[in-house]
Motif scaffolding. Structure first.
Motif, PDB file in Angstrom:
ATOM      1  N   GLY A  28       0.816  -1.210   0.000  1.00 12.40           N
ATOM      2  CA  GLY A  28       0.000   0.000   0.000  1.00 12.40           C
ATOM      3  C   GLY A  28       0.848   1.258   0.000  1.00 12.40           C
ATOM      4  N   TRP A  29       0.582   2.170   0.944  1.00 10.95           N
ATOM      5  CA  TRP A  29       1.273   3.468   0.952  1.00 10.95           C
ATOM      6  C   TRP A  29       2.785   3.326   1.115  1.00 10.95           C
ATOM      7  N   ALA A  91      -8.911   0.300 -16.164  1.00  9.72           N
ATOM      8  CA  ALA A  91      -9.028  -0.688 -15.087  1.00  9.72           C
ATOM      9  C   ALA A  91      -7.623  -1.105 -14.666  1.00  9.72           C
ATOM     10  N   GLY A  92      -7.492  -1.484 -13.394  1.00  6.18           N
ATOM     11  CA  GLY A  92      -6.208  -1.984 -12.902  1.00  6.18           C
ATOM     12  C   GLY A  92      -6.460  -3.179 -11.998  1.00  6.18           C
ATOM     13  N   ILE A  93      -5.620  -4.220 -12.150  1.00 12.14           N
ATOM     14  CA  ILE A  93      -5.745  -5.370 -11.243  1.00 12.14           C
ATOM     15  C   ILE A  93      -4.387  -5.685 -10.616  1.00 12.14           C
ATOM     16  N   ASP A  94      -4.450  -6.175  -9.393  1.00 10.63           N
ATOM     17  CA  ASP A  94      -3.247  -6.606  -8.674  1.00 10.63           C
ATOM     18  C   ASP A  94      -3.722  -7.588  -7.605  1.00 10.63           C
ATOM     19  N   GLN A  99      -2.372  -3.004  -2.009  1.00 11.01           N
ATOM     20  CA  GLN A  99      -2.037  -2.206  -3.205  1.00 11.01           C
ATOM     21  C   GLN A  99      -3.325  -1.629  -3.799  1.00 11.01           C
ATOM     22  N   ILE A 100      -4.338  -2.494  -3.904  1.00  6.14           N
ATOM     23  CA  ILE A 100      -5.607  -2.064  -4.511  1.00  6.14           C
ATOM     24  C   ILE A 100      -6.314  -1.040  -3.611  1.00  6.14           C
ATOM     25  N   ALA A 101      -6.262  -1.245  -2.315  1.00  7.89           N
ATOM     26  CA  ALA A 101      -6.906  -0.270  -1.403  1.00  7.89           C
ATOM     27  C   ALA A 101      -6.246   1.097  -1.552  1.00  7.89           C
ATOM     28  N   ARG A 102      -4.937   1.111  -1.653  1.00  7.90           N
ATOM     29  CA  ARG A 102      -4.206   2.372  -1.817  1.00  7.90           C
ATOM     30  C   ARG A 102      -4.534   3.016  -3.185  1.00  7.90           C
TER      31      ARG A 102
END
Ligand SMILES: C[S@@+](CC[C@H](N)C(=O)[O-])C[C@H]1O[C@@H](n2cnc3c(N)ncnc32)[C@H](O)[C@@H]1O
Length: 229
Positions: A28-29, A91-94, A99-102
Motif C-alpha cells: 500500500g502506501w 481498469a487496474g488489477i493486482d 495495493q488495490i486499497a491504496r
C-alpha cells in the motif's frame, strides 16, 4: 519486503489478497513512499521518466479502454485516465489487497474514475476483447516463466484485435553495472520478453532501452510494445 501468497484482508472488508505463483507486493502506501524515496534520491527521476515513456508508447486515444495488469498502487492507471477521458475506461488489477486499497484511495482523492480490483494475470476478470491497450510495468519479473506465458495468453484474450500491449521492466540484475547493480529489485531480459510476446502471437514487436544514467542507481529498463493481430 516481498511476500508470497499472503492472505491479508483489507480493513474495510475488501477482497483478500489473491493467491498466485507470482511474487505479491502488498504494501500500500509504503510502496509509494519507497518509490518516491528511490526516484528522488537514487534514480534521479528516471522511474518517473520510464513511466511517462511507457504511457506515451501506447499512443492512446480518447474513449479507449485500458487495462494495467499488476497495477500496484495505481499510479500509471490514474495518470492514463486523463489520456482516454471520461468516455474512456481504465481498469487496474493486482493480487495485493493493500495495493488495490491504496490505488482506490488515490483515485478517489483525485476524483478519477479508475476501476481497481484484486485479481491475477493468470485469470483476468474481464471478457474477451475488452481492451484497446494493456500495460504491464515492472511486474514481469515477479512471475515464473510458465506464468508469464499463461499471463500473456490472458492479455491476448482480453485485447481487441489490433490492440496494443506495452510491457516495461527493469534491466535484469546480472546485466547491471556500477551503482545500479546494488539496487535490490529484480528485472527482465528484453530478449526473453520479445520471445515470449512473439510466441503469444503478437505482431510488430518493437523494443526500447533506457540505459542507466551516470551517477544514478537507476538499473536501466527495457520496454516492449506489440500489437495483437
Ligand atoms: C514492482 S510492482 C509494480 C507495480 C506497478 N505496476 C508499478 O509500476 O509501480 C509488481 C506488482 O506485480 C504484482 N503481481 C505479482 N503477481 C501478480 C500476478 N500473478 N498477477 C498480477 N500482478 C501480480 C505485485 O503484487 C506487485 O504489485
Amino acid at each position: 519486503m516481498h511476500s508470497f501468497m499472503r492472505h491479508l484482508h483489507g480493513s474495510s472488508g475488501e477482497a483478500p489478497t489473491q493467491e498466485t505463483k507470482g511474487l505479491v507486493l502488498d504494501e500500500g502506501w509504503r510502496y509509494d513512499l519507497m518509490g518516491w524515496f528511490h526516484d528522488t534520491f537514487s534514480f534521479r527521476g528516471n522511474w518517473h521518466k520510464l513511466r511517462q515513456r511507457t504511457i506515451n508508447l501506447a499512443r492512446m486515444q480518447p474513449e479507449e479502454q485500458v487495462l494495467d495488469v499488476g497495477c500496484g498502487t495505481g499510479t500509471l492507471a490514474i495518470e492514463v485516465q486523463s489520456r482516454v477521458g471520461r468516455a474512456g475506461r481504465v481498469a487496474g488489477i493486482d493480487p495485493g489487497a493493500q495495493q488495490i486499497a491504496r490505488a482506490r484511495a488515490k483515485a478517489a482523492r483525485r476524483h478519477v474514475p479508475v476501476e481497481f480490483q484484486v485479481g491475477v494475470i493468470e485469470q483476468l476478470p474481464f471478457p474477451d476483447q475488452s481492451f484497446d491497450v494493456v500495460f504491464s510495468t515492472l511486474m514481469m519479473h515477479h512471475l515464473p516463466k510458465s506464468l508469464k506465458r499463461q499471463g500473456l495468453a490472458e492479455i491476448a484474450r482480453v485485447l481487441k484485435p489490433g490492440g496494443r500491449l506495452v510491457i516495461a521492466d527493469f534491466t535484469r540484475k546480472q546485466d547491471r553495472q556500477g551503482w545500479a547493480a546494488r539496487f535490490h529489485a529484480g528485472g527482465s531480459s528484453i530478449q526473453d520478453l520479445v520471445a515470449l510476446v512473439s510466441d503469444a502471437g503478437f505482431e510488430r514487436v518493437e523494443t526500447e532501452e533506457m540505459r542507466p544514467p551516470r551517477f544514478s542507481a537507476f538499473p536501466g529498463a527495457g520496454i516492449v510494445r506489440a500489437d495483437k493481430s
